[in-house]
Design a protein around this motif. Sequence first.
Motif, short mmCIF file in Angstrom:
data_model
loop_
_atom_site.label_atom_id
_atom_site.label_comp_id
_atom_site.label_asym_id
_atom_site.label_seq_id
_atom_site.Cartn_x
_atom_site.Cartn_y
_atom_site.Cartn_z
N LEU B 175 0.88 -1.17 0.00
CA LEU B 175 0.00 0.00 0.00
C LEU B 175 0.91 1.21 0.00
N PHE B 176 0.75 2.11 -0.93
CA PHE B 176 1.67 3.24 -1.12
C PHE B 176 3.09 2.75 -1.31
N GLY B 177 3.26 1.56 -1.87
CA GLY B 177 4.60 1.05 -2.11
C GLY B 177 5.24 0.41 -0.88
N ILE B 178 4.51 0.39 0.28
CA ILE B 178 5.06 -0.23 1.48
C ILE B 178 4.40 -1.59 1.65
N GLN B 179 5.20 -2.59 2.00
CA GLN B 179 4.64 -3.93 2.11
C GLN B 179 3.66 -4.00 3.27
N ILE B 180 2.43 -4.48 2.98
CA ILE B 180 1.39 -4.55 4.00
C ILE B 180 1.22 -5.99 4.48
N ILE B 181 1.18 -6.89 3.49
CA ILE B 181 1.01 -8.30 3.84
C ILE B 181 2.31 -8.78 4.51
N PRO B 182 2.26 -9.29 5.74
CA PRO B 182 3.50 -9.64 6.45
C PRO B 182 4.27 -10.74 5.74
N GLN B 183 5.60 -10.65 5.89
CA GLN B 183 6.48 -11.60 5.22
C GLN B 183 6.18 -13.02 5.66
N ALA B 184 5.72 -13.17 6.90
CA ALA B 184 5.45 -14.51 7.43
C ALA B 184 4.42 -15.22 6.57
N MET B 185 3.45 -14.44 6.03
CA MET B 185 2.42 -15.08 5.22
C MET B 185 3.00 -15.59 3.91
N TYR B 186 3.94 -14.82 3.33
CA TYR B 186 4.58 -15.30 2.10
C TYR B 186 5.37 -16.57 2.39
N ASP B 187 6.05 -16.56 3.57
CA ASP B 187 6.83 -17.74 3.94
C ASP B 187 5.92 -18.95 4.11
N ALA B 188 4.69 -18.68 4.58
CA ALA B 188 3.76 -19.79 4.80
C ALA B 188 3.08 -20.24 3.51
N GLY B 189 3.46 -19.62 2.38
CA GLY B 189 2.92 -20.09 1.10
C GLY B 189 1.92 -19.16 0.46
N TYR B 190 1.71 -17.95 1.01
CA TYR B 190 0.77 -17.00 0.41
C TYR B 190 1.38 -16.44 -0.88
N VAL B 191 0.55 -16.32 -1.93
CA VAL B 191 1.05 -15.75 -3.18
C VAL B 191 0.17 -14.55 -3.53
N ASN B 192 0.78 -13.52 -4.11
CA ASN B 192 -0.01 -12.38 -4.59
C ASN B 192 -0.95 -12.83 -5.69
N ASN B 193 -2.13 -12.21 -5.72
CA ASN B 193 -3.10 -12.55 -6.75
C ASN B 193 -2.82 -11.73 -8.00
N GLY B 194 -2.13 -12.35 -8.97
CA GLY B 194 -1.73 -11.61 -10.16
C GLY B 194 -2.91 -11.08 -10.95
N LEU B 195 -4.06 -11.76 -10.84
CA LEU B 195 -5.23 -11.34 -11.60
C LEU B 195 -5.64 -9.91 -11.25
N MET B 196 -5.45 -9.54 -9.98
CA MET B 196 -5.89 -8.22 -9.52
C MET B 196 -5.18 -7.09 -10.28
N VAL B 197 -3.94 -7.34 -10.69
CA VAL B 197 -3.19 -6.28 -11.36
C VAL B 197 -3.61 -6.20 -12.83
N LEU B 198 -4.17 -7.29 -13.35
CA LEU B 198 -4.52 -7.32 -14.77
C LEU B 198 -5.91 -6.74 -15.01
N ALA B 199 -6.21 -6.51 -16.28
CA ALA B 199 -7.48 -5.89 -16.64
C ALA B 199 -8.70 -6.66 -16.14
N PRO B 200 -8.77 -7.99 -16.30
CA PRO B 200 -9.98 -8.70 -15.86
C PRO B 200 -10.27 -8.50 -14.38
N GLY B 201 -9.21 -8.45 -13.55
CA GLY B 201 -9.40 -8.24 -12.13
C GLY B 201 -10.11 -6.94 -11.85
N ALA B 202 -9.72 -5.88 -12.61
CA ALA B 202 -10.35 -4.58 -12.41
C ALA B 202 -11.83 -4.64 -12.77
N PHE B 203 -12.14 -5.29 -13.90
CA PHE B 203 -13.55 -5.38 -14.31
C PHE B 203 -14.38 -6.09 -13.25
N ILE B 204 -13.87 -7.24 -12.80
CA ILE B 204 -14.66 -8.04 -11.86
C ILE B 204 -14.80 -7.31 -10.53
#
Lengths: 230, 222
Positions: B175-204
């Motif tokens: 958020l504002f370029g600062i990491q919001i989702i804690p690193q621990a979640m990435y370590d636990a296997g969380y992945v960013n939702n690439g769809l959100m950055v793409l056009a279809p994500g915006a439409f939906i």
Amino acid sequence: MISETILTSFDCASLNWALSAVPQDGSPEEGVSLLGIALRAIFVENILLAFFLGMCSYLAICKRVDSSVGLGIAVIFVLGLTVPLNWVIQTYILAPGALSWAGMPNSDLSYLQFLTFIASIAAAVQVVEMAVDKFSPKLYAALGIFLPLIAVNCAILGSSMFMVERDYTFTQSVVYGLSSGTGWLLAIVSMAAIRWKLRTAHIPGPLKGLGITFITTGLIAMAFMTFSGI
Amino acid sequence: MTSTAAPTVAPAPKAPLFGDEEKRIILDPLLDQNPITLQVLGICSALAVTTRLDVSIVMGISVIAVMAMANVAISLLRNLIPSKIRIIVQLVVVSGAVIIVDQVLRAYAFDLAKQLGVFISLIITNCIVMGRLEAFAMQNPPWRSLLDGIGNGLGYAWIICVVGAVREIFGSGNLFGIQIIPQAMYDAGYVNNGLMVLAPGAFILLGVIVWVLRWLRGYVEN
């Protein structure tokens, strides 16, 4: 991992177009073939589905297939005319140093870009409307009501702006104008066909109309993303 | 330019500078007459620039500024404009306002202006601006038109800021370029939702926002 790569490639493709002075994929601008430009404008970077341009008239018109086809053809026509027209204006009048043919090599009128582009689009639409009315009343009856709508269609102005940012040559700008119009036609006609079917679907009340249209458009956009391998 | 439910303003000769009517003009577009979700105006730029929150905020402020300037200018000129050429006059006034905003952005926020790229220029053809000029500024005095411009601009801005915030948090974890989702979640296997950055994500996403807002207000199309 895949999503990460798509993510970065999309970021490069859309938001950082302004920075495209850096050659992408190492290919020089002259190396871009006309077919490549056309395919990219129609499928990969569809002006409606990837850049969201022309949504307003899209949402207003796409309830019926026949009027969508009419509007789409009018958009192709106007885009094929205005993108090269604005290329001429940009190259010979607005760009820094463009007025050297008139003895003013230090001029930079690029801040007037928006004003001249929108004025030339509005004028071109008006001229087209009058010409069509005069020479082909039949075509006018089919396209006439759509032409005034087009002057304020973001897709028209947007294509001209993209043409400037991507440094197209004159031929490339003609191809780009026609094919981005074709891409728009493709998107609006397929949407109109789907909406025609959706009339009979049982959709929750508040989702009817705008909401479901957006979600369906999202799914179409997702389908078009698969073209990015071309 | 579909349904533009213009608030009909009764002529009030000795109205206070900021009375109930004015309050209504500025607050209505925020929720009850929101330009995006209910008037269906200005979708074009609502989606393209909203991959990050800071870009969305700049875009929102630019639209508010353009709408305020254009509404006041057209409202002052409203009795002088011949109705046949009013669209051209409106386009010229709006593009003048957009040029001012663009030059200011280039001077003070060059990086953001670069990222917004062509989408600043597309405010000219944003249907909200033209729609409100047609529906409100052509019939109302300058002060109310100013409020209407600011109100509709705000109604647009908060929606794109919500879209921008959601897309940035879920699309890139920042958020504002600062990491919001804690690193621990990435370590636990969380992945960013690439769809959100793409056009279809915006439409939906925008479809869902429209759904929620209309549900809250009990609005059903046809």
